[in-house]
Scaffold this active site. Structure first.
Site, PDB file in Angstrom:
ATOM      1  N   CYS A  87       0.839  -1.202   0.000  1.00  0.00           N
ATOM      2  CA  CYS A  87       0.000   0.000   0.000  1.00  0.00           C
ATOM      3  C   CYS A  87       0.879   1.259   0.000  1.00  0.00           C
ATOM      4  O   CYS A  87       1.569   1.529  -0.963  1.00  0.00           O
ATOM      5  CB  CYS A  87      -0.973  -0.060   1.175  1.00  0.00           C
ATOM      6  SG  CYS A  87      -2.343   1.107   1.029  1.00  0.00           S
ATOM      7  N   HIS A 195      -3.578  -5.535   1.022  1.00  0.00           N
ATOM      8  CA  HIS A 195      -2.929  -5.784   2.319  1.00  0.00           C
ATOM      9  C   HIS A 195      -2.951  -7.268   2.676  1.00  0.00           C
ATOM     10  O   HIS A 195      -3.854  -7.708   3.409  1.00  0.00           O
ATOM     11  CB  HIS A 195      -3.668  -5.008   3.417  1.00  0.00           C
ATOM     12  CG  HIS A 195      -3.419  -3.541   3.412  1.00  0.00           C
ATOM     13  ND1 HIS A 195      -2.385  -2.962   4.099  1.00  0.00           N
ATOM     14  CD2 HIS A 195      -4.076  -2.533   2.793  1.00  0.00           C
ATOM     15  CE1 HIS A 195      -2.421  -1.647   3.909  1.00  0.00           C
ATOM     16  NE2 HIS A 195      -3.430  -1.359   3.122  1.00  0.00           N
ATOM     17  N   GLU A 197      -1.291  -8.812   4.870  1.00  0.00           N
ATOM     18  CA  GLU A 197      -1.189  -9.008   6.324  1.00  0.00           C
ATOM     19  C   GLU A 197      -2.551  -8.950   7.005  1.00  0.00           C
ATOM     20  O   GLU A 197      -2.705  -9.394   8.133  1.00  0.00           O
ATOM     21  CB  GLU A 197      -0.226  -7.975   6.928  1.00  0.00           C
ATOM     22  CG  GLU A 197      -0.778  -6.567   7.142  1.00  0.00           C
ATOM     23  CD  GLU A 197      -0.804  -5.710   5.874  1.00  0.00           C
ATOM     24  OE1 GLU A 197      -0.639  -6.259   4.759  1.00  0.00           O
ATOM     25  OE2 GLU A 197      -0.984  -4.475   6.010  1.00  0.00           O
TER      26      GLU A 197
END
Lengths: 222, 87
Positions: A87, A195, A197
């Protein structure tokens, strides 16, 4: 020794602990490295986490690029070390010249915060070695400036060298050629807007980010 | 010498401008039917002290290239004007 990931944090970064959590849940170790550090001591891989580095003033990544830690990140990348920008981290890596192109305001001027489907376009990168070629993964996006833009020459180069790492199934932001992630010529530096994660636990609605985080850990142990 | 500097940062020709096109689409609703080609940029103003104009211009050009613009998508136009001849 488990692979150790340095997670870069600028003033305004806000995804660093999500990355640490995801890395540790998959068997790696991780430590947050602040922007004024001049080394990445002991790192096997580097993640430049998302957020709003230096407030994103002027342009996202424009000021972060000059933080002392970025010299160490560039050196680590030049030696072939895996560097992943997620990002805002992707925006920082393009501003730093470690990845081609730029991230523009989303077409339609909407901040997009939603789960999206992505296709893994190559498994030959530090982010996708543990994924399957053509695999569809569901991973959230959360950005206003994720509209990937580059010159026609750069786009032709990315395509012919198989350097488009991830593509959106339904382009949410106007990115050229549906590009969600790209890598450098050495394939060790990868940037992506989604993302991974945030997609590493059942409670988050998807575990599809795991093969991507695992790839980072694998590439750090080679 | 001291110069007032205005840097106009604009998207390069051919780069899509989501802000410009959104503004353009809103105009007919306000009765502006003849407006087209709207492009949004930014204007950055500051003061530079240098021994002469060409030195000042070279410094500002370098600043624009390395920091104020992203050359992948943006161009800059630099306007210099003398504020005080002696430094």
């Amino acid at each position: 020794m488990p692979p150790h990931v340095a997670v870069v944090r600028f003033p305004g970064t806000n995804c660093e602990f999500d990355v640490v959590e995801a890395v540790e849940s998959l068997g790696g170790t991780a430590a947050v490295v602040f922007h004024d550090a001049d080394t990445l001591v002991g790192a096997d891989a580097v993640v430049v986490a998302g957020g709003f580095a230096h407030g994103d003033y002027l342009r996202p990544g424009a000021i972060a690029r000059f933080s002392p830690v970025m010299a160490a990140v560039a050196e680590f990348a030049a030696e072939g070390g895996p560097v992943i920008g997620i990002c805002n981290g992707f925006q920082v890596l393009t501003e730093a010249g470690l990845l081609p192109g730029a991230l523009q305001k989303n077409a339609g001027l909407k901040f997009r915060c939603e789960m999206v489907s992505l296709r893994v376009e190559t498994t030959d990168s530090a982010l996708t070695s543990a994924a399957d070629d053509g695999q569809i993964v569901r991973i959230p996006i959360n950005h206003f400036e994720g509209n990937y833009t580059c010159s026609n020459e750069t786009l032709a180069e990315l395509r012919s060298e198989d350097r488009v790492v991830l593509r959106y199934i339904d382009n949410p932001n106007g990115s050229v050629d549906g590009i969600a992630g790209v890598c450098n010529a050495g394939r060790n530096v990868v940037g992506l807007m989604p993302h991974p994660e945030r997609a590493c636990h059942e409670l988050l609605g998807s575990t599809d980010g795991r093969p991507l985080i695992t790839s980072i850990l694998d590439s750090g142990t080679v | 010498m001291t110069f007032d500097v205005v840097v106009e940062v604009r998207l390069r020709p051919g780069i899509a401008d989501p802000q410009g096109s959104t503004i353009e689409r809103a105009l007919p609703a306000l009765g502006f039917d003849g407006v087209s080609g709207v492009r949004v940029g930014k204007s950055i103003r500051f003061t530079v002290t240098a021994i002469d104009e060409s030195t000042a211009r070279a410094e500002v050009d370098d600043l624009c290239h390395r920091f104020l613009t992203n050359p992948v998508i943006e161009d800059a136009e630099v306007i210099l004007s003398v504020v005080s001849p002696a430094s």
